[in-house]
Design a protein around this motif. Structure first.
Motif, PDB file in Angstrom:
ATOM      1  N   THR A 148       0.849  -1.195   0.000  1.00  0.00           N
ATOM      2  CA  THR A 148       0.000   0.000   0.000  1.00  0.00           C
ATOM      3  C   THR A 148       0.881   1.240   0.000  1.00  0.00           C
ATOM      4  O   THR A 148       1.790   1.364   0.826  1.00  0.00           O
ATOM      5  N   ILE A 149       0.601   2.139  -0.931  1.00  0.00           N
ATOM      6  CA  ILE A 149       1.350   3.395  -1.013  1.00  0.00           C
ATOM      7  C   ILE A 149       0.935   4.278   0.165  1.00  0.00           C
ATOM      8  O   ILE A 149      -0.240   4.611   0.317  1.00  0.00           O
ATOM      9  N   ILE A 150       1.913   4.624   1.004  1.00  0.00           N
ATOM     10  CA  ILE A 150       1.607   5.417   2.197  1.00  0.00           C
ATOM     11  C   ILE A 150       2.138   6.843   2.110  1.00  0.00           C
ATOM     12  O   ILE A 150       1.795   7.683   2.941  1.00  0.00           O
ATOM     13  N   TYR A 199       7.092  10.256  -9.554  1.00  0.00           N
ATOM     14  CA  TYR A 199       6.820  10.426  -8.134  1.00  0.00           C
ATOM     15  C   TYR A 199       7.800   9.574  -7.341  1.00  0.00           C
ATOM     16  O   TYR A 199       8.284   8.553  -7.826  1.00  0.00           O
ATOM     17  N   GLN A 200       8.044   9.978  -6.098  1.00  0.00           N
ATOM     18  CA  GLN A 200       8.741   9.153  -5.128  1.00  0.00           C
ATOM     19  C   GLN A 200       7.666   8.534  -4.245  1.00  0.00           C
ATOM     20  O   GLN A 200       6.880   9.257  -3.618  1.00  0.00           O
ATOM     21  N   TYR A 209      -1.983   9.412 -12.904  1.00  0.00           N
ATOM     22  CA  TYR A 209      -2.285   9.377 -11.476  1.00  0.00           C
ATOM     23  C   TYR A 209      -1.824  10.656 -10.788  1.00  0.00           C
ATOM     24  O   TYR A 209      -0.687  11.096 -10.966  1.00  0.00           O
ATOM     25  N   SER A 210      -2.704  11.211  -9.968  1.00  0.00           N
ATOM     26  CA  SER A 210      -2.313  12.325  -9.104  1.00  0.00           C
ATOM     27  C   SER A 210      -1.792  11.740  -7.795  1.00  0.00           C
ATOM     28  O   SER A 210      -1.981  10.557  -7.505  1.00  0.00           O
ATOM     29  N   LEU A 239      -2.974   8.097  -5.715  1.00  0.00           N
ATOM     30  CA  LEU A 239      -2.042   7.042  -5.332  1.00  0.00           C
ATOM     31  C   LEU A 239      -2.025   6.740  -3.845  1.00  0.00           C
ATOM     32  O   LEU A 239      -1.798   5.596  -3.441  1.00  0.00           O
ATOM     33  N   LEU A 240      -2.262   7.743  -3.025  1.00  0.00           N
ATOM     34  CA  LEU A 240      -2.190   7.561  -1.583  1.00  0.00           C
ATOM     35  C   LEU A 240      -3.197   6.513  -1.121  1.00  0.00           C
ATOM     36  O   LEU A 240      -4.369   6.566  -1.495  1.00  0.00           O
ATOM     37  N   ASN A 241      -2.727   5.527  -0.378  1.00  0.00           N
ATOM     38  CA  ASN A 241      -3.509   4.410   0.167  1.00  0.00           C
ATOM     39  C   ASN A 241      -3.958   3.399  -0.889  1.00  0.00           C
ATOM     40  O   ASN A 241      -4.778   2.532  -0.607  1.00  0.00           O
TER      41      ASN A 241
END
Length: 111
Positions: free
Chosen positions: A19-21, A34-35, A56-57, A61-63
């Motif tokens: 999961t992208i945190i 993005y990093q 993707y913004s 991406l978050l979560n």
């Protein structure tokens, strides 16, 4: 196909769900990227650079859960150390992230 691999070769690739945190802009990258910081459960967190800014913004991406290769050696990209490779399907120049249909445990093996 000239690049046939064996099943044994394929089993060496460690694909996991994470999961992208955290998502940050990567202004020092040669191409827009993005990093990402990704939570892989028991494997801990890993960072990755991803050229996915066209579809993707950061908020998209978050979560979000993604698929990544977690057993590549670290790779220096500009001033950033990438520790895994996020997997996606490429259509023309766009990358569409691969992801599970339903939420699964971070660190789950993809086989």
């Amino acid at each position: 196909m000239d690049n046939i691999i064996t099943f044994e070769d394929f089993t060496k690739v460690d694909l996991r769900i994470g999961t992208i945190i955290q998502v940050k802009d990567f202004p020092n990258a040669k191409k827009p990227a993005y990093q990402l910081t990704i939570d892989f459960g028991d494997l801990g967190t890993k960072k990755s650079s991803a050229q996915i800014t066209t579809l993707y913004s950061k908020d998209d991406l978050l979560n979000r859960q993604i698929v990544a290769v977690v057993n590549f050696p670290k790779k220096q990209i500009a001033d950033f150390m990438s520790e895994c490779l996020v997997v996606g399907a490429v259509k023309e120049k766009d990358v569409f992230l691969l992801h599970p249909e339903t939420k699964v445990k971070n660190g789950s093996v993809v086989s």
